[in-house]
Design a protein around this motif. Structure first.
Motif, PDB file in Angstrom:
ATOM      1  N   LEU A 145       0.622  -1.330  -0.032  1.00 11.86           N
ATOM      2  CA  LEU A 145       0.351   0.092   0.094  1.00 11.86           C
ATOM      3  C   LEU A 145       0.879   1.267  -0.188  1.00 11.86           C
ATOM      4  O   LEU A 145       0.316   2.234  -0.522  1.00 11.86           O
ATOM      5  N   SER A 146       2.622   0.952   0.230  1.00 22.39           N
ATOM      6  CA  SER A 146       2.925   2.401   0.481  1.00 22.39           C
ATOM      7  C   SER A 146       3.414   2.801  -0.700  1.00 22.39           C
ATOM      8  O   SER A 146       4.411   3.115  -0.711  1.00 22.39           O
ATOM      9  N   LEU A 147       3.765   1.974  -1.504  1.00 24.63           N
ATOM     10  CA  LEU A 147       4.645   1.826  -2.950  1.00 24.63           C
ATOM     11  C   LEU A 147       3.409   2.578  -4.182  1.00 24.63           C
ATOM     12  O   LEU A 147       2.081   3.335  -3.854  1.00 24.63           O
ATOM     13  N   PRO A 148       4.465   4.216  -4.970  1.00 22.42           N
ATOM     14  CA  PRO A 148       4.056   4.087  -5.881  1.00 22.42           C
ATOM     15  C   PRO A 148       2.867   3.765  -7.200  1.00 22.42           C
ATOM     16  O   PRO A 148       3.740   2.811  -7.644  1.00 22.42           O
ATOM     17  N   ASP A 149       2.603   3.981  -7.508  1.00 20.70           N
ATOM     18  CA  ASP A 149       1.419   3.229  -8.521  1.00 20.70           C
ATOM     19  C   ASP A 149       2.664   3.593  -9.588  1.00 20.70           C
ATOM     20  O   ASP A 149       1.998   1.910 -10.274  1.00 20.70           O
ATOM     21  N   SER A 150       2.737   4.135  -9.941  1.00 17.63           N
ATOM     22  CA  SER A 150       4.683   4.070 -10.845  1.00 17.63           C
ATOM     23  C   SER A 150       5.351   1.889 -11.209  1.00 17.63           C
ATOM     24  O   SER A 150       6.032   1.972 -11.836  1.00 17.63           O
ATOM     25  N   GLN A 151       4.872   1.624  -9.490  1.00 17.07           N
ATOM     26  CA  GLN A 151       5.487   0.673  -9.685  1.00 17.07           C
ATOM     27  C   GLN A 151       5.252  -0.312 -10.137  1.00 17.07           C
ATOM     28  O   GLN A 151       5.705  -1.774 -10.630  1.00 17.07           O
ATOM     29  N   TYR A 152       3.623  -0.436  -9.979  1.00 16.90           N
ATOM     30  CA  TYR A 152       3.412  -1.071 -10.068  1.00 16.90           C
ATOM     31  C   TYR A 152       2.416  -1.132 -11.694  1.00 16.90           C
ATOM     32  O   TYR A 152       1.869  -2.296 -12.609  1.00 16.90           O
ATOM     33  N   ILE A 153       2.556  -0.246 -12.277  1.00 23.65           N
ATOM     34  CA  ILE A 153       2.346  -0.058 -13.992  1.00 23.65           C
ATOM     35  C   ILE A 153       3.715   1.449 -14.343  1.00 23.65           C
ATOM     36  O   ILE A 153       3.490   1.758 -14.550  1.00 23.65           O
ATOM     37  N   GLN A 154       4.195  -0.009 -15.631  1.00 27.60           N
ATOM     38  CA  GLN A 154       5.606   0.851 -16.042  1.00 27.60           C
ATOM     39  C   GLN A 154       5.952   0.424 -17.056  1.00 27.60           C
ATOM     40  O   GLN A 154       6.238  -1.187 -17.797  1.00 27.60           O
TER      41      GLN A 154
END
Length: 650
Positions: A531-540
């Motif tokens: 939950l602490s990760l930025p969205d860009s870590q999940y979609i890039q």
């Protein structure tokens, strides 16, 4: 792992022996390594124990601490033992063999009602505090272990399962019509909007993230854990995020392996269960243990009717994982004798309530049965991975970029996404536009067809219980015509307790088969990290679920890790399995339509219309047809009411 039970009389009346023994007798249908009770005047605690960890072997439970004048009964495995040992300053010589129940008791002595905040694991427990003359207990943050209770005037009783509570002469079976209305009106895999309620009016439960205290005639339920996505972790590079993930997730998997017996895992061809298996097999190999995997495969002779984007038989992907990871004894199971229909009575007995997941019911229970026969103590799973380790929808993320006017980043992502997905730019932009302006899109495209779930609840029953207003108030849609974004789905998962109900099935299947269901993707430390990760870590770079794909570079085979074009589809052979029972299914549904009691709850006209559709030549696609879904769910409700409320069936 244990089934726990207890009775408390706040007026200090002694507890009759037949009340306490009656409750424990009802638990005898489950396997047990030990059964113990503790009773003192107006308080009784019991434990029907199944030893999963080495620390539990020979454990005294309920456990009375003479110095602290406290007694605990617990159904618990605590994962952050070392952290707690240090915080509680436990002597190093005492740590190795200390049971988790005693660790919980020490935490309660130090932190009191705040103690559940410091516990990581799967747990439900109750503590009798002799000095304050009160009971205190809690369930873990996601409610992975059930804890039911009854409270009226001076009597309080609790248990891991429901039926033992009905052994007490003052507790009657009464159908909770509000719960049933929720169940019928909500088209999703959610039973009720009230996580404190059950299908029985007199029985409540302690939901996840809650503690309970009982003092005198007063009872207090308090939420102790809140999860948010607000505070983001900022690291310097992808590599740092990947390393941090492997550290957190690896430790979670390792702590989920703690058992003196064998370790098993449910394995599909996807990323979530594959990642769990990849980390688990490596840890077990270091301890000279092998991982046993259990995978559902379609029945022999099944002809795949699913689209190219779905994979009904995931064996090629599973076998690729098994070969790449190593140290795995794999089992491929089709359970040809089982079907969604044949398993209804079994599941009603297990769950003590109606259920909705009939499509996959037969292989879920089947895997537990095989794992028990093979001596498993732990059965791993990656069920919550879609909301943690592999969360992220490219289109929802691109819609977010579009709305924030981050068009340069969006354009860069789209070029790569179109290449990876082998699709067209126009089609992708059209979908982003519809997601960006859903209301405007509806006005312009009135001819657009949308999925609408049939409404099976009797309109008068819905009106009497005000259920439609009730479910709408929490953002649900009785027609399921409005599909939430992945952002909304994730927020619901971790902020609305009613959205995660796997604790009921996992607890009760565990008890029946004497093994513990464990999901490292639902580990509290993993959840907080993800939950602490930025969205860009999940979609890039045009890739969804990017973090888990990158972080498992040397753990999973590329066939699984870099699969962008298809997903597994379980339970697609359900109709073929049910064909031998088809006349029985039709007969029971016709019986349902003529029952006056069930007609008070279910819209019989809707059932009759749906029934006409399935009477002859059922096609395999019917298993996911919305009208077939309502027929099966209605039949499950009908059979439950017949079984538990026979005296009022007409």
């Amino acid at each position: 792992m244990s089934a726990i039970a207890g009775i408390f009389h706040s007026n200090k009346d002694p507890i009759p022996n037949d009340h306490s023994t009656g409750m424990m007798h009802k638990l005898q249908k489950f396997p047990a390594d030990d059964v113990q009770i503790w009773q003192q005047d107006n308080i009784f605690l019991g434990c029907h124990a199944q030893w999963i960890t080495s620390e539990q072997i020979g454990e005294t439970l309920p456990y009375y601490d003479v110095d602290r004048k406290m007694t605990i009964t617990a159904d618990a495995i605590i994962d952050n033992r070392e952290e707690l040992f240090d915080s509680l300053q436990v002597n190093k010589n005492s740590r190795e063999h200390m049971p988790d129940s005693q660790l919980i008791l020490l935490a309660y002595q130090k932190w009191g009602d705040d103690s559940p905040k410091y516990l990581v694991g799967n747990f439900a427990y109750m503590i009798w505090d002799e000095d304050s003359r009160r009971l205190f207990g809690a369930t873990d943050f996601s409610g992975s272990r059930t804890l039911y209770f009854y409270k009226k005037s001076n009597k309080f009783a609790f248990c891991t399962t429901i039926q033992p509570l009905f052994s007490l002469p003052y507790i009657n079976k009464v159908l909770n019509e509000q719960w049933l209305a929720d169940f019928l009106a909500i088209p999703e895999m959610i039973n009720t909007v009230d996580p404190f309620s059950t299908v029985y009016k007199n029985i409540e439960q302690v939901p996840g993230s809650h503690s309970i205290s009982v003092c005198g005639d007063k009872i207090k339920l308090k939420k102790y854990c809140n999860l948010t996505t607000e505070n983001k972790l900022v690291l310097g590079s992808n590599e740092e995020y990947e390393e941090a993930f492997r550290d957190v997730f690896g430790n979670a998997v390792k702590s989920n392996l703690r058992t003196h017996r064998k370790v098993g895992a449910q394995l599909s061809g996807g990323l979530d269960s594959g990642s769990v298996v990849g980390f688990a097999a490596k840890h077990l190999k270091q301890n000279d243990k092998q991982l046993h995997t259990y995978s559902y495969v379609p029945i022999e002779g099944f002809v795949d009717w699913t689209p190219k984007s779905k994979v009904a038989d995931e064996r090629p992907f599973i076998q690729s994982t098994v070969k790449h990871v190593g140290n795995i004894n794999s089992n491929y199971l089709s359970f040809p004798e089982k079907s969604p229909f044949s398993e209804i009575d079994n599941w009603l007995e297990i769950l003590e309530m109606p259920y909705k997941f009939f499509e996959n019911s037969y292989w879920l229970s089947g895997i537990y049965g095989i794992a028990e026969k093979q001596g498993m103590g732990i059965l791993l799973n990656g069920a919550r991975g879609n909301y943690t380790i592999s969360w992220g929808s490219s289109l929802d993320y691109y819609t977010k970029l579009f709305k924030r006017l981050q068009w340069m980043e969006l354009n860069k992502e789209l070029k790569q996404y179109i290449y990876i997905k082998d699709t067209g730019r126009k089609a992708v932009l059209s979908r982003i536009g519809k997601k960006s302006f859903p209301t405007f899109t509806k006005i312009l495209d009135r001819a657009a067809t949308k999925y609408t779930a049939p409404i099976i609840i009797n309109p008068e029953f819905a009106k009497r219980t005000k259920v439609l207003e009730r479910i709408r108030s929490v953002g649900m849609d009785e027609t399921w015509s409005t599909i939430p974004t992945t952002y909304e789905l994730r927020q619901n998962q971790f902020q609305k307790l009613c959205y995660w109900g796997k604790g009921t099935s996992s607890t009760k299947l565990s008890l029946k088969h004497s093994l513990w269901y464990r999901d490292p993707t639902n580990d509290l430390r993993v959840v907080r990290f993800c939950l602490s990760l930025p969205d860009s870590q999940y979609i890039q770079n045009g890739i969804d679920r990017s973090l888990i794909r990158r972080a498992t570079n040397e753990i999973l085979p590329d066939k699984v890790r870099l699969n962008h074009l298809c997903k597994g589809a379980q339970g697609v052979d359900g109709i073929q399995r049910m064909l031998p029972y088809w006349n029985n299914i039709i007969s029971e549904l016709e019986e349902l339509t003529n029952d006056l009691l069930i007609a008070e709850y279910i819209n019989i006209d809707v059932i009759k219309t749906a029934l006409l559709k399935i009477k002859e030549n059922p096609e395999p696609e019917l298993i996911f047809d919305p009208e077939f879904k309502i027929l099966m769910r209605s039949l499950i409700v009908y059979k439950f009411i017949k079984k538990n409320f026979k005296e009022v069936i007409i």
